[in-house]
Design a protein around this motif. Sequence first.
Motif, mmCIF file in Angstrom:
data_model
loop_
_atom_site.group_PDB
_atom_site.id
_atom_site.type_symbol
_atom_site.label_atom_id
_atom_site.label_comp_id
_atom_site.label_asym_id
_atom_site.label_seq_id
_atom_site.Cartn_x
_atom_site.Cartn_y
_atom_site.Cartn_z
ATOM 1 N N LYS A 278 6.629 -0.247 -13.588
ATOM 2 C CA LYS A 278 6.819 0.062 -15.000
ATOM 3 C C LYS A 278 6.047 1.304 -15.430
ATOM 4 C CE LYS A 278 8.105 -4.531 -16.646
ATOM 5 N NZ LYS A 278 9.482 -4.115 -16.930
ATOM 6 N N ASP A 279 4.988 1.675 -14.675
ATOM 7 C CA ASP A 279 4.274 2.913 -14.985
ATOM 8 C C ASP A 279 4.896 4.108 -14.282
ATOM 9 O OD1 ASP A 279 3.572 2.474 -12.376
ATOM 10 O OD2 ASP A 279 1.409 2.652 -12.685
ATOM 11 N N LEU A 280 6.098 3.902 -13.687
ATOM 12 C CA LEU A 280 6.896 4.938 -13.019
ATOM 13 C C LEU A 280 6.292 5.406 -11.696
ATOM 14 C CD1 LEU A 280 8.109 7.078 -16.069
ATOM 15 C CD2 LEU A 280 9.105 5.028 -15.075
ATOM 16 N N THR A 281 5.483 4.568 -11.093
ATOM 17 C CA THR A 281 4.971 4.863 -9.754
ATOM 18 C C THR A 281 6.015 4.491 -8.718
ATOM 19 O OG1 THR A 281 2.678 4.453 -10.419
ATOM 20 C CG2 THR A 281 3.158 4.361 -8.066
ATOM 21 N N VAL A 282 6.278 5.394 -7.783
ATOM 22 C CA VAL A 282 7.211 5.130 -6.690
ATOM 23 C C VAL A 282 6.528 4.252 -5.651
ATOM 24 C CG1 VAL A 282 8.537 6.174 -4.808
ATOM 25 C CG2 VAL A 282 8.478 7.265 -7.047
ATOM 26 N N VAL A 283 7.258 3.227 -5.193
ATOM 27 C CA VAL A 283 6.702 2.269 -4.247
ATOM 28 C C VAL A 283 7.654 2.105 -3.060
ATOM 29 C CG1 VAL A 283 5.958 -0.128 -3.923
ATOM 30 C CG2 VAL A 283 5.527 1.021 -6.092
ATOM 31 N N ALA A 284 7.120 2.199 -1.850
ATOM 32 C CA ALA A 284 7.909 1.909 -0.653
ATOM 33 C C ALA A 284 7.970 0.397 -0.481
ATOM 34 C CB ALA A 284 7.279 2.559 0.572
ATOM 35 N N ILE A 285 9.186 -0.168 -0.521
ATOM 36 C CA ILE A 285 9.323 -1.620 -0.442
ATOM 37 C C ILE A 285 9.884 -2.077 0.899
ATOM 38 C CG2 ILE A 285 9.537 -1.943 -2.929
ATOM 39 C CD1 ILE A 285 12.566 -2.077 -2.564
ATOM 40 N N ASP A 286 10.400 -1.164 1.698
ATOM 41 C CA ASP A 286 10.912 -1.503 3.033
ATOM 42 C C ASP A 286 10.339 -0.498 4.018
ATOM 43 O OD1 ASP A 286 12.340 -2.025 5.360
ATOM 44 O OD2 ASP A 286 14.177 -2.546 4.286
ATOM 45 N N VAL A 287 9.360 -0.936 4.785
ATOM 46 C CA VAL A 287 8.661 -0.030 5.708
ATOM 47 C C VAL A 287 8.866 -0.454 7.160
ATOM 48 C CG1 VAL A 287 6.932 0.777 4.060
ATOM 49 C CG2 VAL A 287 6.523 -1.338 5.325
ATOM 50 N N ASP A 288 10.023 -1.046 7.444
ATOM 51 C CA ASP A 288 10.337 -1.402 8.831
ATOM 52 C C ASP A 288 10.381 -0.175 9.728
ATOM 53 O OD1 ASP A 288 10.456 -4.135 8.665
ATOM 54 O OD2 ASP A 288 12.574 -4.199 8.119
ATOM 55 N N MET A 289 10.715 0.988 9.138
ATOM 56 C CA MET A 289 10.840 2.214 9.920
ATOM 57 C C MET A 289 9.760 3.218 9.539
ATOM 58 S SD MET A 289 13.486 1.701 11.859
ATOM 59 C CE MET A 289 14.133 3.285 12.316
ATOM 60 N N ALA A 290 8.552 2.735 9.305
ATOM 61 C CA ALA A 290 7.406 3.593 9.005
ATOM 62 C C ALA A 290 6.439 3.551 10.191
ATOM 63 C CB ALA A 290 6.711 3.125 7.729
ATOM 64 N N PHE A 291 5.956 4.731 10.595
ATOM 65 C CA PHE A 291 5.114 4.801 11.793
ATOM 66 C C PHE A 291 3.996 5.822 11.586
ATOM 67 C CE2 PHE A 291 9.563 4.132 12.970
ATOM 68 C CZ PHE A 291 9.490 2.903 13.587
ATOM 69 N N PHE A 292 2.796 5.454 12.055
ATOM 70 C CA PHE A 292 1.715 6.420 12.087
ATOM 71 C C PHE A 292 1.946 7.400 13.235
ATOM 72 C CE2 PHE A 292 -0.574 3.166 9.578
ATOM 73 C CZ PHE A 292 -1.043 3.982 8.564
ATOM 74 N N GLU A 293 1.243 8.524 13.163
ATOM 75 C CA GLU A 293 1.464 9.637 14.097
ATOM 76 C C GLU A 293 1.462 9.229 15.573
ATOM 77 O OE1 GLU A 293 2.236 13.617 15.107
ATOM 78 O OE2 GLU A 293 2.212 12.706 13.120
ATOM 79 N N PRO A 294 0.494 8.446 16.070
ATOM 80 C CA PRO A 294 0.507 8.104 17.500
ATOM 81 C C PRO A 294 1.783 7.384 17.933
ATOM 82 C CG PRO A 294 -1.637 7.604 16.549
ATOM 83 C CD PRO A 294 -0.732 7.916 15.410
ATOM 84 N N LYS A 295 2.223 6.417 17.138
ATOM 85 C CA LYS A 295 3.443 5.673 17.492
ATOM 86 C C LYS A 295 4.676 6.556 17.327
ATOM 87 C CE LYS A 295 5.231 0.978 17.148
ATOM 88 N NZ LYS A 295 4.998 -0.359 16.542
ATOM 89 N N MET A 296 4.653 7.436 16.324
ATOM 90 C CA MET A 296 5.777 8.350 16.114
ATOM 91 C C MET A 296 5.963 9.256 17.315
ATOM 92 S SD MET A 296 7.996 9.182 13.568
ATOM 93 C CE MET A 296 9.166 8.859 14.865
ATOM 94 N N ARG A 297 4.864 9.738 17.877
ATOM 95 C CA ARG A 297 4.942 10.608 19.056
ATOM 96 C C ARG A 297 5.531 9.862 20.248
ATOM 97 N NH1 ARG A 297 2.152 15.410 19.365
ATOM 98 N NH2 ARG A 297 1.130 16.082 17.442
ATOM 99 N N ASP A 298 5.143 8.614 20.419
ATOM 100 C CA ASP A 298 5.697 7.814 21.530
ATOM 101 C C ASP A 298 7.194 7.602 21.360
ATOM 102 O OD1 ASP A 298 3.224 7.607 22.731
ATOM 103 O OD2 ASP A 298 2.755 5.659 21.850
ATOM 104 N N ILE A 299 7.626 7.394 20.130
ATOM 105 C CA ILE A 299 9.046 7.155 19.870
ATOM 106 C C ILE A 299 9.867 8.415 20.128
ATOM 107 C CG2 ILE A 299 10.728 6.664 18.038
ATOM 108 C CD1 ILE A 299 8.636 4.766 16.820
ATOM 109 N N LEU A 300 9.360 9.560 19.676
ATOM 110 C CA LEU A 300 10.120 10.806 19.784
ATOM 111 C C LEU A 300 10.172 11.352 21.205
ATOM 112 C CD1 LEU A 300 8.991 12.728 16.564
ATOM 113 C CD2 LEU A 300 11.172 11.591 16.959
ATOM 114 N N GLU A 301 9.133 11.127 21.968
ATOM 115 C CA GLU A 301 9.034 11.739 23.301
ATOM 116 C C GLU A 301 9.936 10.998 24.293
ATOM 117 O OE1 GLU A 301 5.431 13.844 25.797
ATOM 118 O OE2 GLU A 301 5.051 11.963 24.777
#
Length: 441
Positions: free
Chosen positions: A297-320
């Motif tokens: 209600k204060d117009l803050t954007v919120v991520a509600i589905d983070v099944d496909m969210a990754f920190f940098e180390p895991k992101m690198r493993d996925i991309l490589e």
Amino acid sequence: MWSLRRTMGPGPLRGGCLLRWLGLKICRRSTLVFALLWFGTWVFLNGLVFVHRTILSDYCTDDKSKRILQRVCEEYREGALTGDLCEDLCVSGQVEYKRCLYYENGKKVIEARWRGTPVVLKSKLENFSSYESLGLLEYQDPAEELAPLDVVFYATLEIRNSLGLDMGGNASLPPLWGQRLRERGRPYSRAELASLWSLLQQEEYVFLRVLQDLSRHVAKVLGSCGHFYAVEYLSAGHAWDQNIFSLEELSAGPWTARDMVHRIALSFLDMAWRFDNDFSHRLHLCDIKPENFAIRKDLTVVAIDVDMAFFEPKMRDILEQNCTNDDDCNFFDCISECNMKTNKCSSKRRNSNLQVICQKIFRPWFSPTLLGAKAGLPLQVDLQRAVQECAETPWGEDEEHPQAVQKRLLHLLTRLLHQGTASERGGADGEGIHSHTALNF
């Protein structure tokens, strides 16, 4: 006489052959029709089975959802699972079922009201027994209980594994979880450990539970019962609507619709900046679409589905991964480049969260068709150009240019917000107006 018999004799034989030939032809045709009918029936029945298994079995129904929650309560009464939501769900009736929101491959999302507050109940798998049990419990004496510090240790290992963080990395995330677990002085029961372990196997739960202590841009976890956890219910986006969010549902103060859009856009900028800079590793969102975000209600954007969210180390493993061209290096919204010499994808992401936000959210929002007559105003034209540049600017090795684009978007949206507020005040110069909290980078 002989000649007459010779003349008449072959007649009946020829007629019999004709009848036999017709009968054989009719028989063959009947056999063919029967075979086609049998094959058609087989295809139809198998089609029904396929539809039932693939569509109807995953169909979101109230009856099935209620049966799932009933099984949770049965296991709670048996002492197999527990949680701070269980008493209200299974005993006092303080959790009121509303409707099923989503059901696919076992993942269940249910809308409910908890003591009058709208919530969303989630679980990655339908049944509590589908989760792996904590191996330690299988070898532990039922009379023994784990001390809080032991629980902290095992939970920390599981959290690091879920988030893709190595043991030698920054330890700022898990201790926040550990501090919560240490607050109680008594040991944990087997039901509590089994429930905690089922939750820790759900990556989205771990992300939300840990990051809610660090960022206002993720949905808050309010409670749990066994493998189900409750998060705040928020107004989510819509892919089918060019306006993306139902602004009339927010009732956010005296602002006009365009002012609300500008404030929400500023909050998107804030979220992108914070996910890049607030944590020990950059947080990548690989599935950016309107329905995966919601607005408070204060117009803050919120991520509600983070099944496909990754920190940098895991992101690198996925991309490589192995590749033959750049298309092989696309992991949903997170893309990389193919090194044709090594046939390996680069482990560094080529685009950014903000670039995809500009492509999928800002471009439709600030398009001339949606703005109408205001599309030709100088500030709106500048904003459209900045959004287009943002959508086409890869992150790459040079981070100065994307950051300059981000600052330009921030500047233009702030000016538009102040301009809209000034016009609402009858042409005031807008001095002393404070921007939305999303501006406080």
